[in-house]
Design a protein around this motif. Structure first.
Motif, short mmCIF file in Angstrom:
data_model
loop_
_atom_site.label_atom_id
_atom_site.label_comp_id
_atom_site.label_asym_id
_atom_site.label_seq_id
_atom_site.Cartn_x
_atom_site.Cartn_y
_atom_site.Cartn_z
N LEU A 197 0.81 -1.21 0.00
CA LEU A 197 0.00 0.00 0.00
C LEU A 197 0.85 1.27 0.00
O LEU A 197 0.39 2.34 -0.42
N GLU A 198 2.10 1.16 0.44
CA GLU A 198 2.99 2.32 0.47
C GLU A 198 3.68 2.57 -0.86
O GLU A 198 4.35 3.59 -1.04
N LEU A 199 3.54 1.63 -1.81
CA LEU A 199 4.20 1.79 -3.11
C LEU A 199 3.61 2.97 -3.88
O LEU A 199 2.40 3.18 -3.88
N ASP A 200 4.47 3.70 -4.52
CA ASP A 200 4.02 4.82 -5.36
C ASP A 200 3.92 4.30 -6.79
O ASP A 200 4.80 4.49 -7.62
N ALA A 201 2.82 3.60 -7.08
CA ALA A 201 2.64 2.97 -8.38
C ALA A 201 1.73 3.81 -9.25
O ALA A 201 0.81 4.47 -8.76
N PRO A 202 1.96 3.79 -10.57
CA PRO A 202 1.14 4.61 -11.47
C PRO A 202 -0.25 4.05 -11.71
O PRO A 202 -1.07 4.72 -12.36
N ARG A 203 -0.53 2.83 -11.24
CA ARG A 203 -1.84 2.21 -11.42
C ARG A 203 -2.12 1.33 -10.21
O ARG A 203 -1.21 1.04 -9.41
N PRO A 204 -3.35 0.89 -10.02
CA PRO A 204 -3.65 0.05 -8.87
C PRO A 204 -2.78 -1.21 -8.86
O PRO A 204 -2.57 -1.85 -9.89
N VAL A 205 -2.26 -1.53 -7.69
CA VAL A 205 -1.42 -2.72 -7.54
C VAL A 205 -2.32 -3.95 -7.44
O VAL A 205 -3.25 -3.99 -6.63
N ARG A 206 -2.05 -4.93 -8.25
CA ARG A 206 -2.86 -6.16 -8.30
C ARG A 206 -2.37 -7.14 -7.22
O ARG A 206 -1.18 -7.47 -7.18
N VAL A 207 -3.29 -7.62 -6.38
CA VAL A 207 -2.89 -8.53 -5.31
C VAL A 207 -3.88 -9.68 -5.16
O VAL A 207 -5.06 -9.58 -5.49
N LEU A 208 -3.33 -10.78 -4.67
CA LEU A 208 -4.09 -11.88 -4.08
C LEU A 208 -3.72 -11.91 -2.60
O LEU A 208 -2.59 -11.58 -2.24
N LEU A 209 -4.64 -12.32 -1.75
CA LEU A 209 -4.33 -12.54 -0.35
C LEU A 209 -4.11 -14.04 -0.15
O LEU A 209 -4.98 -14.85 -0.48
N ARG A 210 -2.94 -14.39 0.40
CA ARG A 210 -2.63 -15.81 0.55
C ARG A 210 -3.16 -16.32 1.89
O ARG A 210 -2.85 -15.78 2.96
N ARG A 211 -3.95 -17.38 1.82
CA ARG A 211 -4.59 -17.98 2.99
C ARG A 211 -3.67 -19.00 3.62
O ARG A 211 -3.11 -19.87 2.95
N HIS A 212 -3.48 -18.89 4.95
CA HIS A 212 -2.75 -19.93 5.68
C HIS A 212 -3.58 -21.20 5.70
O HIS A 212 -4.78 -21.15 6.02
#
Length: 460
Positions: free
Chosen positions: A139-154
């Motif tokens: 979330l702190e990254l200064d990216a020019p577009r939305p950062v694409r993420v998956l949340l990894r489940r334990h």
């Protein structure tokens, strides 16, 4: 009594062994090498895609690059539109350098380096977020577009796993993603699960489908899940594997080394490769109700998978030249021109078990058929021998097992370990003793003629 584990018959490998090219390459390189068969990779990729299509499931195959560093497999992914799973900045750079688009990469691994996260965000790659603090760093990254993420489940079924967010952390992460607005594009969930069992994968995948529904209620996209890898490779027939496990004991190994069945990779699997994916899709999460394929279709959730070894099944082998043979009481020790670091199963305190092929030396001009070691004496019958490496370490053995060779190996013979492209070739290699790393050779067999070229990686 000799203990054997013959690999499945492979007509193409037989043709390669008879051609004489391997001897030419051994002479040219002056040491061990690996050969690669990219058409086999293509066929395995097509089989996984066919399994998704048959089930009517939207999906995407990502090649787990850690399974083999060769450039040719990344090139095949770029050419066929497949994705690549990377876990380091170097792997990401290599994939991009061979034409794979940034948006076709998924970035896995724990506690990712800042440089990896930053480059992945700039390239539009999909990032599997492994922990709450990693989400904050994204979330702190200064990216020019939305950062694409998956949340990894334990994985609840594997409480000792070091990967993923537990239930409480996942709840907090979902709220954090929902509050992030346009900085983040939360596309779904993933997991890393050890082992090769079908049921645990299907059950956890079913849970991720439910998590997608929860995430959508918070306004998140959540339209895909990744089930990682864990698709077994079937190296040998069921009968051979059962007999091996029943008979093996310390007397079958150099220095009476002891292995338990659990120490070994499951070299026979009744459900392997793309068939294992079919079994996961046909399973019913929780043991009842709709199949996983039906649940994915009904929820509009795509399935991502990250096979490595399974895409490399029969896509390469490793070749070593015999440098010497010495006799011990009841067996021999064959020394080859490489080290055990080129068969990475030793990294897991285990043994790479499929029997290597023994290819007779080709005599040079003016030599007798016996070659430079002189005429054969008592070496025309079965001969048991372990296989040692060229280093000065007593533990440097490619095969602790006393392999049943058809005759006593001779200097100049080649040993070809079959089907080593998946994890064996370079997970653990090192230029120990200033020995060069074995090169990789790409083979093509079109038109009745074998052709080769060196595998190429971009300059850094």
């Amino acid at each position: 009594m000799a203990l054997t584990l013959p690999p499945h018959p492979d007509p193409l490998a037989g043709r390669i062994h008879r051609d004489g090219l391997l001897h030419d390459l051994s002479y040219a390189f002056g040491g061990p090498f690996h050969y690669l068969l990219p058409e086999r990779f293509d066929a395995n990729l097509a089989a996984f895609r066919a399994a998704l299509a048959e089930a009517g499931v939207e999906g995407r195959v990502y090649y787990a690059k850690k399974a083999n560093k060769a450039a040719v497999f990344a090139e095949r992914c770029a050419g066929t539109g497949a994705g690549v799973d990377v876990a380091s900045h170097g792997e990401l750079r290599e994939a991009l350098g061979h034409g794979v688009r940034g948006e076709d990469l998924v970035v896995t691994g724990p506690a990712k380096a800042d440089r990896l996260l930053r480059t992945a965000a700039l390239q539009g790659s999909l990032i599997a977020v492994d922990s709450p603090d990693e989400l904050e760093r994204v979330l702190e990254l200064d990216a020019p577009r939305p950062v694409r993420v998956l949340l990894r489940r334990h994985p609840p079924a594997q409480p000792r796993s070091r990967f993923g967010l537990d239930g409480e952390q996942l709840d907090a992460a979902l709220l954090r993603c929902a509050a992030a607005g346009d900085r983040l594009r939360m596309e779904g969930f993933s997991f890393h699960l050890s082992g090769y069992e079908v049921r645990p994968r299907a059950d956890l995948a079913g849970e991720l489908v439910d998590l997608c529904r929860r995430a959508r209620a918070l306004g998140l996209r959540a339209d895909r899940i990744s089930i990682g890898g864990g698709f077994a490779v079937d190296y040998t027939a069921a009968g051979h594997w059962a007999a091996f496990l029943a008979e093996q004991g310390p007397g079958h190994y150099h220095a009476d080394r002891s292995f338990t069945p659990g120490d070994f990779y499951p070299y026979h699997s009744p459900v392997a490769g793309a068939d294992a994916l079919r079994a996961v899709l046909a399973a019913r999460p929780g043991g009842a109700g709709a199949t996983l394929a039906e649940r994915l279709r009904e929820a509009g959730v795509a399935l991502l998978l990250e096979p490595g070894r399974a895409l490399l099944d029969r896509a390469g082998s490793s070749v070593f030249r015999v440098q010497g043979v010495k006799d011990r009481a009841g067996y021999g020790i064959v020394t080859v021109d490489g080290t055990s670091l080129s068969l990475s199963e030793q990294w897991f305190n285990s043994e790479y078990l499929p029997d290597p092929a023994l290819l007779p030396a080709e005599p040079a001009d003016g030599e007798s058929p016996a070659g430079p070691t002189g005429p054969p004496t008592t070496d025309d019958g079965p001969y048991r021998a372990c296989v040692g490496g060229a280093s000065c370490l007593d533990s440097d053995l490619l095969s602790w097992r006393k392999i049943a060779f058809p005759r006593r190996p001779r200097i100049g013979d080649l040993l070809v370990y079959p089907n080593t492209a998946g994890y064996q070739m370079d997970s653990n290699e090192s230029p120990f003793h200033d020995l060069p790393l074995p090169p990789k050779v790409v083979l093509h067999g079109r038109g009745g003629r074998l052709r080769w070229r060196l595998d190429q990686r971009p300059a850094v």
